[in-house]
Design a protein around this motif. Structure first.
Motif, PDB file in Angstrom:
ATOM      1  N   ASN A  86       0.959  -1.448   0.593  1.00 13.90           N
ATOM      2  CA  ASN A  86      -0.071   0.314   0.176  1.00 13.90           C
ATOM      3  C   ASN A  86       0.936   1.134   0.026  1.00 13.90           C
ATOM      4  O   ASN A  86       2.300   1.394   0.577  1.00 13.90           O
ATOM      5  CB  ASN A  86      -0.464   0.461   1.171  1.00 13.90           C
ATOM      6  CG  ASN A  86      -1.875  -1.152   1.106  1.00 13.90           C
ATOM      7  OD1 ASN A  86      -1.776  -1.749   1.846  1.00 13.90           O
ATOM      8  ND2 ASN A  86      -2.885  -0.851   0.437  1.00 13.90           N
ATOM      9  N   GLU A  87       0.492   2.275  -0.792  1.00 16.42           N
ATOM     10  CA  GLU A  87       0.777   3.570  -0.058  1.00 16.42           C
ATOM     11  C   GLU A  87      -0.397   4.432   0.293  1.00 16.42           C
ATOM     12  O   GLU A  87      -1.448   4.315  -0.125  1.00 16.42           O
ATOM     13  CB  GLU A  87       1.037   4.648  -1.997  1.00 16.42           C
ATOM     14  CG  GLU A  87       1.392   5.954  -2.261  1.00 16.42           C
ATOM     15  CD  GLU A  87       1.322   6.802  -2.874  1.00 16.42           C
ATOM     16  OE1 GLU A  87       0.717   6.199  -3.937  1.00 16.42           O
ATOM     17  OE2 GLU A  87       2.169   7.595  -2.680  1.00 16.42           O
ATOM     18  N   ILE A  88       0.261   4.876   1.935  1.00 21.44           N
ATOM     19  CA  ILE A  88      -1.255   5.253   3.011  1.00 21.44           C
ATOM     20  C   ILE A  88      -0.911   6.748   2.503  1.00 21.44           C
ATOM     21  O   ILE A  88      -0.242   7.229   2.602  1.00 21.44           O
ATOM     22  CB  ILE A  88      -0.911   4.715   4.710  1.00 21.44           C
ATOM     23  CG1 ILE A  88      -1.274   3.347   4.012  1.00 21.44           C
ATOM     24  CG2 ILE A  88      -1.936   5.403   5.303  1.00 21.44           C
ATOM     25  CD1 ILE A  88      -1.439   1.884   5.196  1.00 21.44           C
ATOM     26  N   ILE A  89      -2.034   7.542   2.565  1.00 20.57           N
ATOM     27  CA  ILE A  89      -2.141   9.025   2.804  1.00 20.57           C
ATOM     28  C   ILE A  89      -2.468   9.578   3.981  1.00 20.57           C
ATOM     29  O   ILE A  89      -3.554   8.676   4.476  1.00 20.57           O
ATOM     30  CB  ILE A  89      -2.810   9.281   0.981  1.00 20.57           C
ATOM     31  CG1 ILE A  89      -2.586   8.750   0.268  1.00 20.57           C
ATOM     32  CG2 ILE A  89      -2.824  11.103   1.596  1.00 20.57           C
ATOM     33  CD1 ILE A  89      -0.547   9.304  -0.443  1.00 20.57           C
ATOM     34  N   TRP A  90      -1.100   9.637   4.567  1.00 21.22           N
ATOM     35  CA  TRP A  90      -1.926  10.340   5.773  1.00 21.22           C
ATOM     36  C   TRP A  90      -2.822  11.678   5.874  1.00 21.22           C
ATOM     37  O   TRP A  90      -1.608  13.064   5.171  1.00 21.22           O
ATOM     38  CB  TRP A  90      -0.990  10.337   7.081  1.00 21.22           C
ATOM     39  CG  TRP A  90      -1.819  11.433   7.833  1.00 21.22           C
ATOM     40  CD1 TRP A  90      -2.265  11.059   8.765  1.00 21.22           C
ATOM     41  CD2 TRP A  90      -0.651  11.956   9.312  1.00 21.22           C
ATOM     42  NE1 TRP A  90      -2.765  12.283   9.761  1.00 21.22           N
ATOM     43  CE2 TRP A  90      -1.633  12.047   9.993  1.00 21.22           C
ATOM     44  CE3 TRP A  90       1.167  11.675   9.611  1.00 21.22           C
ATOM     45  CZ2 TRP A  90      -0.945  12.555  11.084  1.00 21.22           C
ATOM     46  CZ3 TRP A  90       1.498  12.491  10.625  1.00 21.22           C
ATOM     47  CH2 TRP A  90       0.854  13.485  11.215  1.00 21.22           C
ATOM     48  N   TRP A  91      -4.116  11.906   5.673  1.00 19.81           N
ATOM     49  CA  TRP A  91      -4.317  13.572   5.517  1.00 19.81           C
ATOM     50  C   TRP A  91      -4.425  13.782   6.765  1.00 19.81           C
ATOM     51  O   TRP A  91      -4.942  13.322   7.494  1.00 19.81           O
ATOM     52  CB  TRP A  91      -5.140  13.195   4.486  1.00 19.81           C
ATOM     53  CG  TRP A  91      -7.089  14.484   4.215  1.00 19.81           C
ATOM     54  CD1 TRP A  91      -5.953  15.407   3.367  1.00 19.81           C
ATOM     55  CD2 TRP A  91      -7.989  13.824   4.082  1.00 19.81           C
ATOM     56  NE1 TRP A  91      -7.581  16.041   3.559  1.00 19.81           N
ATOM     57  CE2 TRP A  91      -8.421  15.889   3.298  1.00 19.81           C
ATOM     58  CE3 TRP A  91      -9.566  13.099   4.074  1.00 19.81           C
ATOM     59  CZ2 TRP A  91      -9.648  15.966   3.376  1.00 19.81           C
ATOM     60  CZ3 TRP A  91     -10.216  13.623   3.888  1.00 19.81           C
ATOM     61  CH2 TRP A  91     -10.677  15.272   3.544  1.00 19.81           C
ATOM     62  N   TYR A  92      -3.619  15.547   6.753  1.00 19.40           N
ATOM     63  CA  TYR A  92      -3.985  15.564   8.258  1.00 19.40           C
ATOM     64  C   TYR A  92      -4.811  16.657   7.974  1.00 19.40           C
ATOM     65  O   TYR A  92      -4.809  18.016   6.481  1.00 19.40           O
ATOM     66  CB  TYR A  92      -2.846  15.747   9.005  1.00 19.40           C
ATOM     67  CG  TYR A  92      -1.275  16.236   8.018  1.00 19.40           C
ATOM     68  CD1 TYR A  92      -0.957  17.550   7.418  1.00 19.40           C
ATOM     69  CD2 TYR A  92      -0.503  15.256   7.925  1.00 19.40           C
ATOM     70  CE1 TYR A  92       0.358  17.863   6.624  1.00 19.40           C
ATOM     71  CE2 TYR A  92       0.410  15.529   6.822  1.00 19.40           C
ATOM     72  CZ  TYR A  92       0.788  16.797   6.696  1.00 19.40           C
ATOM     73  OH  TYR A  92       2.088  17.108   6.118  1.00 19.40           O
TER      74      TYR A  92
END
Ligand code: SAM
Length: 246
Positions: A86-92
């Motif tokens: 996976n390429e996880i996107i941490w959207w803050y």
């Protein structure tokens, strides 16, 4: 430290690495030189991480757009393209802005295994995404695999810790929220398994591992980071899990 660890001894590695932004934080300088110098610096360390990971293990590398594309290529070479998970996107919720650009609001977390036979705890309470009536049309028809709700997608909306946050902040500039680590550790490390973070900073990974009953190894080049980590771990000893996300 990595070189001292035995082959195939670790269940999960999470590293929130130097992003190579060139920034001087209060606690460390985030600079490894040019992009190719940075990748050259990381490559032998990533090889070692693969060596110490169990065949069922997982590696999470947390970085941002300063290095992510180059680190992905290095990881593909070292772990094999087929082991990219996976390429996880941490959207803050906070975005440094330049007048003529779009706000930067995410980090990237790469997830790699060593084989197809990797551990995943689909029963983890931290990774369920509840079905919402306001979901876009068609979304409700997605395969859920489980009546308790869908396993999360790869975009994770988690608030960044504000500099004045009173719930978790321990005085370390790049401290990450525990919520991020609950998802990673509970889904990707078996009960009593070993989690390692070789760039542990304020020790968020070790703290969450301890709260969740996993063993942990942490190290950091900065003595202040090590001290903060040890103090936080003592608090877990005294107070146990310290947030409402249980
Ligand atoms: C982005 S921060 C990690 C923050 C951490 N995830 C937290 O929640 O506090 C990266 C860390 O890498 C450490 N570091 C830099 N060079 C290192 C090295 N050669 N070996 C180990 N740690 C290093 C820095 O001191 C810094 O604490």
């Amino acid at each position: 430290m990595l070189q001292k660890l035995e082959d195939e001894s670790i269940d999960l590695i999470y590293n929130d690495i130097l992003y190579n932004t060139g920034k001087k934080y209060d606690d460390f300088i985030d600079n490894l030189g040019s992009i190719s110098e940075a990748v050259q610096w990381y490559s032998p360390r990533l090889f070692e991480m693969k060596r110490v990971l169990k065949p069922t293990g997982l590696l999470y590398i947390h970085c941002d757009c300063n290095l992510s594309h180059y680190i992905k290529i290095a990881l593909d070479k070292i772990f094999g393209e087929a082991n990219f998970r996976n390429e996880i996107i941490w959207w803050y919720n906070s975005a440094p802005r330049k007048k003529k650009d779009f706000g930067k609001r995410h980090d990237t977390i790469f997830r790699y295994s060593k084989s197809d036979n990797y551990y995943f705890n689909e029963n983890s309470q931290y990774i369920r995404q509840e079905y919402s009536k306001t979901a876009p049309r068609g979304y409700e028809k997605e395969k859920y695999y489980d009546s308790r709700g869908k396993i999360m997608d790869d975009v994770w909306r988690i608030n960044i810790l504000g500099q004045n946050d009173k719930t978790e902040r321990v005085g370390y500039s790049t401290q990450k929220p525990k919520e991020l680590l609950y998802k990673i550790i509970d889904s990707s490390c078996p009960a009593n398994g070993i989690v390692a973070d070789f760039f542990c900073g304020s020790g968020t990974t070790c703290v969450v591992a301890k709260e969740l009953g996993r063993q942990y190894i942490g190290c950091d080049i900065n003595e202040k980071a090590v001290k903060i980590t040890v103090d936080r771990l003592k608090e877990v000893e005294t107070y146990g899990k310290t947030d409402s996300n249980s």
